[in-house]
Design an enzyme around this catalytic site. Structure first.
Site, PDB file in Angstrom:
ATOM      1  N   LEU A  17       0.720  -1.264   0.047  1.00  0.00           N
ATOM      2  CA  LEU A  17      -0.166   0.008   0.214  1.00  0.00           C
ATOM      3  C   LEU A  17       0.763   1.297   0.128  1.00  0.00           C
ATOM      4  CD1 LEU A  17      -2.750  -1.016   2.701  1.00  0.00           C
ATOM      5  CD2 LEU A  17      -2.858  -1.231   0.049  1.00  0.00           C
ATOM      6  N   ASP A  36      11.907   2.783   4.515  1.00  0.00           N
ATOM      7  CA  ASP A  36      11.729   1.396   4.819  1.00  0.00           C
ATOM      8  C   ASP A  36      13.015   0.765   5.357  1.00  0.00           C
ATOM      9  OD1 ASP A  36      10.710  -1.525   4.340  1.00  0.00           O
ATOM     10  OD2 ASP A  36       9.181  -0.438   3.089  1.00  0.00           O
ATOM     11  N   SER A 140      -6.742  -0.099  10.848  1.00  0.00           N
ATOM     12  CA  SER A 140      -7.039  -1.252  10.212  1.00  0.00           C
ATOM     13  C   SER A 140      -8.562  -1.667  10.572  1.00  0.00           C
ATOM     14  CB  SER A 140      -6.169  -2.678  10.407  1.00  0.00           C
ATOM     15  OG  SER A 140      -7.186  -3.770   9.887  1.00  0.00           O
ATOM     16  N   TYR A 153      -1.922  -7.220  16.860  1.00  0.00           N
ATOM     17  CA  TYR A 153      -2.181  -6.575  15.550  1.00  0.00           C
ATOM     18  C   TYR A 153      -3.418  -5.615  15.874  1.00  0.00           C
ATOM     19  CZ  TYR A 153      -2.903  -5.031  10.704  1.00  0.00           C
ATOM     20  OH  TYR A 153      -3.178  -4.511   9.572  1.00  0.00           O
ATOM     21  N   LYS A 157      -3.785  -1.625  16.230  1.00  0.00           N
ATOM     22  CA  LYS A 157      -4.476  -0.870  15.358  1.00  0.00           C
ATOM     23  C   LYS A 157      -5.635  -0.045  15.813  1.00  0.00           C
ATOM     24  CE  LYS A 157      -2.383  -1.722  11.392  1.00  0.00           C
ATOM     25  NZ  LYS A 157      -1.510  -0.546  11.012  1.00  0.00           N
TER      26      LYS A 157
HETATM   27  N1  LIG Z   1      -3.083  -5.134   2.886  1.00  0.00           N
HETATM   28  C1  LIG Z   1      -4.225  -4.953   3.808  1.00  0.00           C
HETATM   29  O1  LIG Z   1      -5.075  -5.585   2.997  1.00  0.00           O
HETATM   30  C2  LIG Z   1      -4.310  -4.222   5.017  1.00  0.00           C
HETATM   31  C3  LIG Z   1      -5.534  -3.818   5.361  1.00  0.00           C
HETATM   32  C4  LIG Z   1      -5.581  -3.060   6.566  1.00  0.00           C
HETATM   33  C5  LIG Z   1      -4.462  -2.437   6.955  1.00  0.00           C
HETATM   34  N2  LIG Z   1      -3.151  -2.495   6.359  1.00  0.00           N
HETATM   35  C6  LIG Z   1      -2.213  -1.727   6.799  1.00  0.00           C
HETATM   36  O2  LIG Z   1      -1.625  -1.341   5.924  1.00  0.00           O
HETATM   37  C7  LIG Z   1      -0.057  -0.873   5.981  1.00  0.00           C
HETATM   38  C8  LIG Z   1       0.784  -1.221   4.778  1.00  0.00           C
HETATM   39  O3  LIG Z   1       0.291  -2.824   4.582  1.00  0.00           O
HETATM   40  P1  LIG Z   1       0.694  -3.588   3.240  1.00  0.00           P
HETATM   41  O4  LIG Z   1      -0.430  -4.635   3.091  1.00  0.00           O
HETATM   42  O5  LIG Z   1       1.109  -2.609   2.035  1.00  0.00           O
HETATM   43  O6  LIG Z   1       1.945  -4.397   3.985  1.00  0.00           O
HETATM   44  P2  LIG Z   1       3.424  -4.649   3.155  1.00  0.00           P
HETATM   45  O7  LIG Z   1       3.930  -5.668   4.148  1.00  0.00           O
HETATM   46  O8  LIG Z   1       3.228  -4.927   1.911  1.00  0.00           O
HETATM   47  O9  LIG Z   1       4.222  -3.389   3.394  1.00  0.00           O
HETATM   48  C9  LIG Z   1       4.574  -3.038   4.661  1.00  0.00           C
HETATM   49  C10 LIG Z   1       6.077  -2.286   4.405  1.00  0.00           C
HETATM   50  O10 LIG Z   1       6.292  -2.056   5.780  1.00  0.00           O
HETATM   51  C11 LIG Z   1       8.090  -2.200   5.769  1.00  0.00           C
HETATM   52  N3  LIG Z   1       8.234  -2.378   7.177  1.00  0.00           N
HETATM   53  C12 LIG Z   1       8.009  -3.465   8.148  1.00  0.00           C
HETATM   54  N4  LIG Z   1       8.649  -3.047   9.201  1.00  0.00           N
HETATM   55  C13 LIG Z   1       9.230  -2.015   9.312  1.00  0.00           C
HETATM   56  C14 LIG Z   1       9.805  -1.035  10.228  1.00  0.00           C
HETATM   57  N5  LIG Z   1       9.891  -1.235  11.416  1.00  0.00           N
HETATM   58  N6  LIG Z   1      10.287   0.157   9.651  1.00  0.00           N
HETATM   59  C15 LIG Z   1       9.835   0.618   8.334  1.00  0.00           C
HETATM   60  N7  LIG Z   1       9.144   0.045   7.703  1.00  0.00           N
HETATM   61  C16 LIG Z   1       9.081  -1.496   7.874  1.00  0.00           C
HETATM   62  C17 LIG Z   1       8.118  -3.358   5.120  1.00  0.00           C
HETATM   63  O11 LIG Z   1       9.245  -3.755   4.813  1.00  0.00           O
HETATM   64  C18 LIG Z   1       7.082  -3.096   3.919  1.00  0.00           C
HETATM   65  O12 LIG Z   1       7.708  -2.844   2.735  1.00  0.00           O
HETATM   66  C19 LIG Z   1       0.143  -1.728   7.280  1.00  0.00           C
HETATM   67  O13 LIG Z   1       0.238  -0.775   8.432  1.00  0.00           O
HETATM   68  C20 LIG Z   1      -1.126  -2.845   7.534  1.00  0.00           C
HETATM   69  O14 LIG Z   1      -1.059  -3.031   8.613  1.00  0.00           O
HETATM   70  C21 LIG Z   1      -3.216  -3.340   5.181  1.00  0.00           C
END
Ligand SMILES: NC(=O)c1ccc[n+]([C@@H]2O[C@H](COP(=O)([O-])OP(=O)(O)OC[C@H]3O[C@@H](n4cnc5c(N)ncnc54)[C@H](O)[C@@H]3O)[C@@H](O)[C@H]2O)c1
Length: 245
Positions: A17, A36, A140, A153, A157
């Site tokens: 995202l 990142d 979330s 989680y 959240k």
């Molecule tokens: N994908 C979904 O359906 C969904 C739904 C609700 C909420 N979210 C939230 O959206 C956000 C992005 O999720 P996503 O699905 O793109 O996940 P993703 O795993 O594709 O991306 C997350 C990114 O965060 C980075 N990361 C992890 N730990 C880190 C740290 N300590 N410092 C800096 N970067 C770090 C990872 O390297 C990765 O690039 C998250 O907060 C997730 O909880 C996602």
């Protein structure tokens, strides 16, 4: 070009995202700092964005106070200002309470909740002295309804909602807005790997009848980053197709 001239930081932006948000803000005229944990992943993301100098990558751990302060300094050094900060970095360590280790509870709280607090604090500190800004915290739907297997989680959240509202009250006087988003089931590799019967069951719960797309989350982030949302602070926007309303 609704964010032309603005400078945005997006944490955890090398994939998923965060990368979609970066692409959207760049397309609408912002300059973007992607953070990142790996230089290689950031290099891949920057090559994919092909942003001709409007995007840079900074390796920074969201839960490390020194790293977070360094991101503010590098952003202002590189682009001269800071208007938007998206606390997006995240991880999951799912397990039932019976099986979850204390380490995995702490780790998820650390990245999401402490990371969002550190990012909100650092961004607000700069913005309040420089005419305001917009902070967007990625919660979330799990933080609204709670998910079995995600006590860590869901707690993090839900905590992000409380901290966003409290911060909005502290810094609103200085033109700093703090809002949260709650994505539901967004079509990422995690969703694609669900067994078909689980996908079918989940789809039946979504009034709009489909999973969300990363771009649809990015569009809401664009709105909150822009002046179109100038009278919104302390809000929580669900991006869930109506699931769990
Ligand atoms: N994908 C979904 O359906 C969904 C739904 C609700 C909420 N979210 C939230 O959206 C956000 C992005 O999720 P996503 O699905 O793109 O996940 P993703 O795993 O594709 O991306 C997350 C990114 O965060 C980075 N990361 C992890 N730990 C880190 C740290 N300590 N410092 C800096 N970067 C770090 C990872 O390297 C990765 O690039 C998250 O907060 C997730 O909880 C996602």
């Amino acid at each position: 070009m609704i964010v032309a001239g603005k400078v945005a930081v997006i944490t955890g932006a090398a994939g998923g995202l965060g990368l979609a948000m970066s692409r959207r803000l760049l397309a609408e005229g912002a300059r973007v700092v992607l953070t990142d944990i790996s230089q290689e992943a950031l290099d891949r993301a920057l090559a994919e964005l092909d942003s001709s100098g409007s995007a840079v990558g900074v390796v920074a751990r969201a839960s490390d106070p020194n790293d977070v302060e360094t991101v503010v300094t590098k952003t202002v050094t590189e682009f001269g200002r800071l208007d938007v900060w998206v606390n997006n970095a995240g991880i999951t360590r799912d397990a039932t309470m019976r099986k979850m280790s204390v380490e995995d509870f702490d780790l998820v709280i650390d990245v999401h909740l402490r990371g969002t607090w550190l990012g909100t604090r650092a961004a607000a500190n700069w913005m309040r002295d420089n005419g305001g800004g917009s902070i967007i915290n990625v919660s979330s739907i799990s933080g609204k309804v709670g998910n079995a297997g995600q006590t860590n989680y869901s707690a993090a959240k839900a905590g992000i909602v409380g901290l966003s509202k409290a911060a909005a009250k502290e810094v609103g006087f200085a033109g700093v807005r703090v809002n949260a988003i709650q994505p539901g089931l967004i079509r990422t590799p995690m969703i694609e790997s669900m067994p078909d019967h689980v996908k079918t069951a989940r789809l039946a719960e979504i009034p709009l009848g489909r999973f969300g797309e990363p771009d649809e989350v990015a569009d809401v982030v664009l709105f909150l980053a822009s002046d179109l949302s100038r009278y919104l602070t302390g809000t929580v926007i669900e991006i869930s197709g109506g699931r769990n309303i």
